[in-house]
Each structure stands twice: as structure tokens, then as C-alpha cells.
Design an enzyme around this catalytic site. Sequence first.
Site, PDB file in Angstrom:
ATOM      1  N   PRO A 211       0.758  -1.252   0.000  1.00  0.00           N
ATOM      2  CA  PRO A 211       0.000   0.000   0.000  1.00  0.00           C
ATOM      3  C   PRO A 211       0.789   1.304   0.000  1.00  0.00           C
ATOM      4  O   PRO A 211       1.194   1.789   1.030  1.00  0.00           O
ATOM      5  CB  PRO A 211      -0.810  -0.098   1.309  1.00  0.00           C
ATOM      6  CG  PRO A 211      -0.144  -1.166   2.141  1.00  0.00           C
ATOM      7  CD  PRO A 211       1.026  -1.669   1.375  1.00  0.00           C
ATOM      8  N   GLU A 212       0.939   1.890  -1.168  1.00  0.00           N
ATOM      9  CA  GLU A 212       1.306   3.310  -1.271  1.00  0.00           C
ATOM     10  C   GLU A 212       0.149   3.960  -2.019  1.00  0.00           C
ATOM     11  O   GLU A 212      -0.873   3.306  -2.270  1.00  0.00           O
ATOM     12  CB  GLU A 212       2.659   3.454  -1.979  1.00  0.00           C
ATOM     13  CG  GLU A 212       3.785   2.789  -1.166  1.00  0.00           C
ATOM     14  CD  GLU A 212       5.187   2.952  -1.733  1.00  0.00           C
ATOM     15  OE1 GLU A 212       5.411   3.872  -2.549  1.00  0.00           O
ATOM     16  OE2 GLU A 212       6.062   2.160  -1.370  1.00  0.00           O
TER      17      GLU A 212
ATOM     18  N   LYS B 109      -2.167   8.268   1.098  1.00  0.00           N
ATOM     19  CA  LYS B 109      -2.144   6.950   1.718  1.00  0.00           C
ATOM     20  C   LYS B 109      -3.338   6.727   2.636  1.00  0.00           C
ATOM     21  O   LYS B 109      -3.264   5.916   3.564  1.00  0.00           O
ATOM     22  CB  LYS B 109      -0.832   6.763   2.484  1.00  0.00           C
ATOM     23  CG  LYS B 109       0.173   5.879   1.739  1.00  0.00           C
ATOM     24  CD  LYS B 109       1.444   5.676   2.535  1.00  0.00           C
ATOM     25  CE  LYS B 109       2.629   6.345   1.894  1.00  0.00           C
ATOM     26  NZ  LYS B 109       3.861   6.227   2.664  1.00  0.00           N
TER      27      LYS B 109
END
Length: 359
Positions: A2-3, A54
Site C-alpha cells: 500500500p502506497e 495513503k
Amino acid sequence: MPEGPELHLSSLFINDSVKGLIFSGEIHKSDVSKNPTIKWDVPFYTITAESRGKEMKLWLEEYTPKEGTQAMPPQKISILFRFGMSGCFKLSSVDEIPKHSHLRFFTAKNNADTIQVLNFVDFRRFGKWEVNVDWGSDRGPCPITDYENFRHNIVNNLENPAFKNKAICEVLLNQKYFNGIGNYLRAEILFRSKIAPFDDAYNVLCDWKHAAFYPIKTENGAAPSNQDPLYLCHAICSEVLKLSGGYDVETGLKENGSFEKWLQCYQNPHMKSLTDRNKRTIWFDGEPGPLVPNDSNIRRPKTKRRIVENVVEKSVTGVKARKRNVVTESTELQASSRIPTRRSPRFAHVLELKGEQTL
DNA sequence: CGTCCACGTCTAC
DNA sequence: TAGACCTGGACGG
């Protein structure tokens, strides 16, 4: 996972896959999660999503089957997610709830259709959620969905101490200005812009302060130079979004290998790496730049020598092998470069390609 | 078996 | 500026 791009893909995935589905019943939280229980008690509801850097928000809206019959406006709540190191959303059947699913939304029973479950899955449990809160106040605009404000927020604040006497690679992880940029994006951005990771952030960014938002096409129509790091924050995210071939987070991207093939620098064993002031590994090519921390790369001095020898040994012949040798020697002198001690399976294809080249 | 490392924050000294 | 927070894969012995 997850970015920024993964958060954005998650929101696209949810809006696409959950479109038209009616949810019902209580929202189930795993026993082990320390995040808040979500009190949401309406007969039926729908789910939509949006992302910013994010962070990702789910909107739950009460669903009333017959239009215009409700006395009150529909109830609505939002859930703000941060994905930590491993958070993601997966749609499943009731019988196949994924391991490490920590929050579950169930579709309503509907004669023919089976019940589906939207899961927030997060095996390391660094992910967080909060109910009815605004985007993080210490996070800047999104380079994907709000590029112009993202850029303004940086160029208008260059005199802020956040940019002074700091390495550009460290500043790129400051979510107050680079919301959504993470460890793989910073490596790819700096690699493409040919900026040394430990160059002074203020100097670097001042060079691009007055640049056009988007690279200007040359007169003969040739491709514009795309070395503006601020533009690359946007453009490289866009590339990742395109990789998935749609919104299919499940089969696209990380799981079909396209992401690994797309990465040019991050965790590439042919690149150099150093640890920054926060002990995060930065991958790069060429010179590290002047602001390398004194204690960078002294984490595993014992294995380093052996690894260096292994690498030289395995590098057989050719330009790359010699280049590699030079690299290891010069960095040894600086006592500040890390040779990757293991190759990530993610880069198996790189090694294969290399094998073909040297044969 | 053990150690190190991982796409990220958090908060405590 | 350490650690804490977590699980799990790669690799070493």
C-alpha cells in the site's frame, strides 16, 4: 502493497465491484483487531470509496428501496482507513473469508444471489480505521487525484524547515507534503529523475519550483523531458494505476507479476542501497549524494564482506560484472553502501534477463 | 531452529 | 531517535 496507487486502486476496485450491491447487517470486526467497532444499524446500505494519498475513505449510505418514501434523509457514515504495511480490500464469499480479514461488510440475502463479503484484510495489523473523521490533518494533497494542489503545497512551502538540510529521499516520505509516496515510489521517482537520494532536498526542489506542471512538449513534438520529481510523483503513480489493467486488484498488479516487472530500481539487486536517517532502505543508482547519514549501512557488517565476494564471484563476465565490481569497491571505501544480501523473488525475472545477456 | 527484512506509522524516553 | 506494533518469507546453520 500500500502506497498511494494501491490505495487509489482499492477505491476503484470497491466502487466497481460493489456497485449495485446492497449491504445489510452488522459490520463484523475480528476479535484480535484493536481498531474501533463500527456501530451501524440500518436495514440496508450501499458502499462507495475514495482515496487521498495513503488514506482511503469508505462511505456507507443507508439504502431505501423506494425512492421518495423515506421521511428522513439517508444516514451516512464514513470510515477512514490507513493500510499500514499490508492492508487491502478483498471481496469474498461467506465460505471463503480470507485469513487476516479484520473488518467485514456483508451483502443482504437476496434469493438467488449468494452473500458476498467485502473484507479489510491486513496480516500485519498495522492498518487503522476511524469512523467519521476527516482526512489526516498532517497529510498533504494527493499527487494522484489532486496533483496541482499537491504541487502548490510543496513549491509554496519550500522555506519550511521540512525541506532544509534534509536529504531528498527522506523528504519524499514526509506525508505532510508527499502524501501517498512510500518506499518503492521514492526510489522509482529519484531513479527516473536522476536525482541522487542524499542530495539536499531544498536545492533539488528549488530547481523545479517554476517548472510547468506538466512537461512541455518540444517544438518538433518529441517526447518532453520527464525528470521533474514533482511531476514524476504524479506520473509514476499513474503508471502503476495503468498496470493493473482495470480495477482488478486481486489478479492484477502484484499477483500477476506486472508490478515487479515495472519496478526499475526498488529492490533491484543491480542497484545500490543505503539506509536513510530513519533506517529505511533507499534503492538508487549512481552517486548517493552528500547527505548520507554517518551510520548508514553499518547494520550487518559481518555478512557484507561475504556477500560482496559472492556477488563478484557470480557476476562472471561482461560490462555489468565489471561495473558491479567497481561499485562494490567504491562503496566499501565509503563504508556506506549495502549490497543486497538476498535477492527478492520479485526480481527473479531481472536475473533471468541478465543471464540471457551474459550468455 | 534462528536472524533479518518488508510497500508505515506511532509514542515514549 | 529508538523501540513498538505484527506476520511471514528468505535465507543461514
